[in-house]
Motif scaffolding. Structure first.
Motif, PDB file in Angstrom:
ATOM      1  N   ALA A  89       5.759  -8.804 -47.641  1.00 55.12           N
ATOM      2  CA  ALA A  89       5.810  -7.575 -47.390  1.00 55.12           C
ATOM      3  C   ALA A  89       6.048  -7.004 -45.923  1.00 55.12           C
ATOM      4  O   ALA A  89       5.633  -7.636 -45.095  1.00 55.12           O
ATOM      5  CB  ALA A  89       4.530  -6.790 -47.973  1.00 55.12           C
ATOM      6  N   SER A  90       6.831  -5.806 -45.822  1.00 53.52           N
ATOM      7  CA  SER A  90       6.977  -5.555 -44.300  1.00 53.52           C
ATOM      8  C   SER A  90       7.156  -3.865 -44.317  1.00 53.52           C
ATOM      9  O   SER A  90       7.452  -3.259 -45.627  1.00 53.52           O
ATOM     10  CB  SER A  90       8.107  -5.935 -43.677  1.00 53.52           C
ATOM     11  N   GLY A  91       7.084  -3.164 -43.314  1.00 54.15           N
ATOM     12  CA  GLY A  91       7.487  -1.845 -43.201  1.00 54.15           C
ATOM     13  C   GLY A  91       6.276  -0.950 -43.016  1.00 54.15           C
ATOM     14  O   GLY A  91       6.352   0.419 -43.046  1.00 54.15           O
ATOM     15  N   GLY A  92       4.990  -1.264 -42.928  1.00 51.47           N
ATOM     16  CA  GLY A  92       4.046  -0.567 -42.875  1.00 51.47           C
ATOM     17  C   GLY A  92       3.790  -0.050 -41.162  1.00 51.47           C
ATOM     18  O   GLY A  92       4.864  -0.369 -40.415  1.00 51.47           O
ATOM     19  N   GLY A  93       3.075   1.098 -40.919  1.00 53.81           N
ATOM     20  CA  GLY A  93       2.975   1.504 -39.588  1.00 53.81           C
ATOM     21  C   GLY A  93       2.314   2.703 -39.624  1.00 53.81           C
ATOM     22  O   GLY A  93       1.451   3.261 -40.688  1.00 53.81           O
ATOM     23  N   LEU A  94       2.316   3.356 -38.540  1.00 52.49           N
ATOM     24  CA  LEU A  94       1.497   4.581 -38.280  1.00 52.49           C
ATOM     25  C   LEU A  94       2.653   5.753 -38.548  1.00 52.49           C
ATOM     26  O   LEU A  94       3.504   5.858 -37.986  1.00 52.49           O
ATOM     27  CB  LEU A  94       0.755   4.953 -36.836  1.00 52.49           C
ATOM     28  N   VAL A  95       2.197   6.901 -39.238  1.00 47.73           N
ATOM     29  CA  VAL A  95       3.156   7.993 -39.696  1.00 47.73           C
ATOM     30  C   VAL A  95       2.137   9.332 -39.670  1.00 47.73           C
ATOM     31  O   VAL A  95       1.072   9.166 -40.124  1.00 47.73           O
ATOM     32  CB  VAL A  95       3.725   7.764 -40.731  1.00 47.73           C
ATOM     33  N   GLN A  96       2.793  10.137 -39.178  1.00 45.56           N
ATOM     34  CA  GLN A  96       1.825  11.486 -39.532  1.00 45.56           C
ATOM     35  C   GLN A  96       1.983  12.076 -40.636  1.00 45.56           C
ATOM     36  O   GLN A  96       3.003  11.617 -41.664  1.00 45.56           O
ATOM     37  CB  GLN A  96       2.465  12.519 -38.612  1.00 45.56           C
ATOM     38  N   PRO A  97       0.842  12.928 -41.151  1.00 47.75           N
ATOM     39  CA  PRO A  97       0.976  13.642 -42.409  1.00 47.75           C
ATOM     40  C   PRO A  97       2.282  14.344 -42.696  1.00 47.75           C
ATOM     41  O   PRO A  97       2.682  15.134 -41.858  1.00 47.75           O
ATOM     42  CB  PRO A  97      -0.076  14.613 -42.067  1.00 47.75           C
ATOM     43  N   GLY A  98       2.602  14.177 -43.811  1.00 42.99           N
ATOM     44  CA  GLY A  98       4.021  14.808 -44.217  1.00 42.99           C
ATOM     45  C   GLY A  98       5.052  13.880 -43.982  1.00 42.99           C
ATOM     46  O   GLY A  98       6.248  14.064 -44.593  1.00 42.99           O
ATOM     47  N   GLY A  99       4.862  12.680 -43.281  1.00 40.50           N
ATOM     48  CA  GLY A  99       6.096  11.861 -42.845  1.00 40.50           C
ATOM     49  C   GLY A  99       6.364  10.846 -43.967  1.00 40.50           C
ATOM     50  O   GLY A  99       5.799  11.001 -45.264  1.00 40.50           O
ATOM     51  N   SER A 100       7.259   9.864 -43.850  1.00 36.07           N
ATOM     52  CA  SER A 100       7.764   8.945 -44.778  1.00 36.07           C
ATOM     53  C   SER A 100       7.834   7.657 -44.419  1.00 36.07           C
ATOM     54  O   SER A 100       7.863   7.497 -43.013  1.00 36.07           O
ATOM     55  CB  SER A 100       9.245   9.439 -45.247  1.00 36.07           C
ATOM     56  N   LEU A 101       7.493   6.721 -45.102  1.00 36.97           N
ATOM     57  CA  LEU A 101       7.733   5.036 -44.866  1.00 36.97           C
ATOM     58  C   LEU A 101       8.289   4.837 -46.105  1.00 36.97           C
ATOM     59  O   LEU A 101       8.199   4.936 -47.257  1.00 36.97           O
ATOM     60  CB  LEU A 101       6.225   4.791 -44.234  1.00 36.97           C
ATOM     61  N   ARG A 102       9.011   3.368 -45.615  1.00 33.21           N
ATOM     62  CA  ARG A 102       9.343   2.561 -46.796  1.00 33.21           C
ATOM     63  C   ARG A 102       9.173   1.340 -46.754  1.00 33.21           C
ATOM     64  O   ARG A 102       9.181   0.338 -45.674  1.00 33.21           O
ATOM     65  CB  ARG A 102      11.054   2.749 -46.560  1.00 33.21           C
ATOM     66  N   LEU A 103       8.546   0.720 -47.641  1.00 32.51           N
ATOM     67  CA  LEU A 103       8.010  -0.579 -47.658  1.00 32.51           C
ATOM     68  C   LEU A 103       9.044  -1.564 -48.464  1.00 32.51           C
ATOM     69  O   LEU A 103       9.640  -0.964 -49.296  1.00 32.51           O
ATOM     70  CB  LEU A 103       6.759  -0.607 -48.160  1.00 32.51           C
ATOM     71  N   THR A 139       0.520  -4.983 -45.980  1.00 27.58           N
ATOM     72  CA  THR A 139       0.984  -4.202 -44.860  1.00 27.58           C
ATOM     73  C   THR A 139       0.217  -2.803 -44.699  1.00 27.58           C
ATOM     74  O   THR A 139       0.065  -2.292 -45.737  1.00 27.58           O
ATOM     75  CB  THR A 139       2.461  -4.031 -44.873  1.00 27.58           C
ATOM     76  N   LEU A 140      -0.251  -2.583 -43.617  1.00 22.57           N
ATOM     77  CA  LEU A 140      -1.034  -1.530 -43.329  1.00 22.57           C
ATOM     78  C   LEU A 140      -0.241  -0.316 -43.044  1.00 22.57           C
ATOM     79  O   LEU A 140       0.494  -0.168 -42.237  1.00 22.57           O
ATOM     80  CB  LEU A 140      -1.981  -1.710 -42.096  1.00 22.57           C
ATOM     81  N   VAL A 141      -0.564   0.831 -43.824  1.00 19.23           N
ATOM     82  CA  VAL A 141      -0.035   2.086 -43.748  1.00 19.23           C
ATOM     83  C   VAL A 141      -1.116   3.006 -43.237  1.00 19.23           C
ATOM     84  O   VAL A 141      -2.174   3.113 -43.882  1.00 19.23           O
ATOM     85  CB  VAL A 141       0.463   2.726 -44.996  1.00 19.23           C
ATOM     86  N   THR A 142      -0.936   3.587 -42.095  1.00 17.44           N
ATOM     87  CA  THR A 142      -1.998   4.573 -41.612  1.00 17.44           C
ATOM     88  C   THR A 142      -1.343   6.067 -41.331  1.00 17.44           C
ATOM     89  O   THR A 142      -0.207   6.196 -40.782  1.00 17.44           O
ATOM     90  CB  THR A 142      -2.532   4.048 -40.112  1.00 17.44           C
ATOM     91  N   VAL A 143      -1.754   6.904 -42.107  1.00 21.76           N
ATOM     92  CA  VAL A 143      -1.268   8.226 -42.029  1.00 21.76           C
ATOM     93  C   VAL A 143      -2.324   9.300 -41.234  1.00 21.76           C
ATOM     94  O   VAL A 143      -3.519   9.482 -41.663  1.00 21.76           O
ATOM     95  CB  VAL A 143      -1.070   8.729 -43.254  1.00 21.76           C
ATOM     96  N   SER A 144      -1.969   9.690 -40.275  1.00 23.89           N
ATOM     97  CA  SER A 144      -2.838  10.140 -39.165  1.00 23.89           C
ATOM     98  C   SER A 144      -2.176  11.173 -37.998  1.00 23.89           C
ATOM     99  O   SER A 144      -1.056  10.703 -37.815  1.00 23.89           O
ATOM    100  CB  SER A 144      -3.873   9.191 -38.530  1.00 23.89           C
ATOM    101  N   SER A 145      -2.606  12.220 -37.692  1.00 22.35           N
ATOM    102  CA  SER A 145      -1.897  13.008 -36.695  1.00 22.35           C
ATOM    103  C   SER A 145      -2.570  12.531 -35.069  1.00 22.35           C
ATOM    104  O   SER A 145      -2.216  13.098 -34.235  1.00 22.35           O
ATOM    105  CB  SER A 145      -2.192  14.457 -36.730  1.00 22.35           C
TER     106      SER A 145
END
Length: 120
Positions: free
Chosen positions: A5-19, A114-120
């Motif tokens: 798996a790949s594609g995780g990361g830090l993103v702001q609320p309302g944002g997008s990510l693709r795993l 894969t870690l997904v963090t949603v934070s401002s």
């Protein structure tokens, strides 16, 4: 056979990510593929799944925000996550039912997470 798996990361609320999650090894066939997640201090929960025929299902908490898809030629499953919320923060694990080329039965495989963090 393994899942990567790949594609995780830090993103702001309302944002997008693709795993992405790719299966590799001596593969005979792949049945259903899907995603689970585990938030800190919580049990792992199912997020979405797609069958080999393309039928998709989603947990109520992600319906209309997440989209699962697969590329059978690449043995890869994707999770497009839009309108992300802080409560989506978790380690995301891919999962697949795969028949190894040398076997007759399906086996259940897990990716490494894969870690997904949603934070401002």
């Amino acid at each position: 056979v393994q899942l990567q798996a790949s594609g995780g990361g830090l993103v702001q609320p309302g944002g997008s990510l693709r795993l992405s999650c790719a299966a590799s090894g001596s593969i005979g066939s792949i049945n259903a593929m899907g995603w689970y997640r585990q938030a800190p201090g919580k049990q792992r929960e199912w997020v979405a799944a797609v069958t080999s025929g393309g039928t998709k299902n989603y947990a109520d908490s992600v319906k209309d925000r997440f989209t699962i898809s697969r590329d059978n030629a690449k043995n890869t499953v994707y999770l497009q996550m839009n309108s992300l919320k802080p409560e989506d923060t978790a380690v995301y694990y891919c999962n697949a039912f795969i028949r190894p080329a040398t076997e007759l039965m399906l086996r259940n495989y897990w990716g490494q997470g894969t870690l997904v963090t949603v934070s401002s």
